[in-house]
Design an enzyme around this catalytic site. Structure first.
Site, mmCIF file in Angstrom:
data_model
loop_
_atom_site.group_PDB
_atom_site.id
_atom_site.type_symbol
_atom_site.label_atom_id
_atom_site.label_comp_id
_atom_site.label_asym_id
_atom_site.label_seq_id
_atom_site.Cartn_x
_atom_site.Cartn_y
_atom_site.Cartn_z
ATOM 1 N N SER A 115 11.015 55.527 30.075
ATOM 2 C CA SER A 115 10.380 56.576 29.292
ATOM 3 C C SER A 115 11.285 57.810 29.196
ATOM 4 C CB SER A 115 9.009 56.904 29.905
ATOM 5 O OG SER A 115 8.260 57.732 29.059
ATOM 6 N N MET A 116 10.833 58.989 29.672
ATOM 7 C CA MET A 116 11.649 60.199 29.568
ATOM 8 C C MET A 116 12.881 60.149 30.463
ATOM 9 S SD MET A 116 10.562 61.888 27.150
ATOM 10 C CE MET A 116 11.689 63.262 27.309
ATOM 11 N N ASP B 229 7.116 48.680 24.766
ATOM 12 C CA ASP B 229 7.898 48.956 25.969
ATOM 13 C C ASP B 229 9.123 48.050 25.942
ATOM 14 O OD1 ASP B 229 5.991 50.738 26.706
ATOM 15 O OD2 ASP B 229 5.123 49.531 28.300
#
Length: 199
Positions: free
Chosen positions: A100-101, A173
């Protein structure tokens, strides 16, 4: 300092009595570890250390180790922007997972490295407020779209993939091994034995 962040004492040579007599030895060696959820507190520590030691000597590079599932989008972008604006080079290195981030921060490094068994996962940012059904909901959607575009643009610059390709890949994802991340363009090198050596 956030709980769980490794700290190695480093005595300061001429510390005054009123000053703390030691600091994090990893910081002094320009080694940072992002080892948990990205929060405002963690982002403030990371950006503060990057700015302080870059101002002290912008010719020396940082090694920024990452093992994180991500976290706050705004704070992740703050770390990414700091890395991008420093004169000192920042080598981002994923040791376990950059999801993610944390994947976006990995992508921001001057050089990007993955340990052989590391994982990299990218997906689109989300918000905890998506269930609200009021005016703030629509404002939140606009802000998410703006941050989504910032993230896609950051990935586009380094992977050289089109906006539409990255947007489509982020809808799920997308989990990758170190080699797959290198093939995708998120990683430049797979780590070797000299990862802890400095020029």
């Amino acid at each position: 300092m956030p709980v769980g962040l490794p700290k190695i004492p480093y005595p300061l040579p001429n510390a005054d009595d009123d000053e703390e007599p030691e600091c994090n030895g990893l910081y002094r060696r320009r080694m940072l570890i992002l080892g948990g959820e990205i929060t405002s507190q963690l982002a403030n520590v990371m950006t503060g250390v990057l700015i302080f030691f870059s101002l002290a000597d912008s010719s020396k590079k940082f090694k920024f180790f990452i093992n994180s599932l991500g976290g706050s989008v705004i704070d992740g972008i703050a770390i990414y922007d700091t890395i991008q604006t420093l004169l000192a080079p920042v080598e981002t290195i994923v040791t376990g997972i950059a999801a993610s981030m944390a994947c976006f921060i990995l992508n921001g490094g001057t050089s990007r490295i993955a340990f052989p068994h590391a994982r990299v996962m990218m997906h689109q940012p989300s918000s905890p407020h998506l269930d609200e059904k009021d005016v703030e909901f629509f404002l939140e959607l606009e802000e998410i779209k703006r941050m989504h575009d910032i993230i896609i643009d950051g990935f586009r610059k380094t992977t050289l993939k089109s906006y539409d390709t990255i947007k489509a890949d982020m809808k799920r994802d997308l989990s990758m091994s170190a080699i797959e991340a290198q093939e995708y363009g998120l990683v430049d090198l797979i780590a070797g034995e000299n990862i802890f050596e400095f020029p």
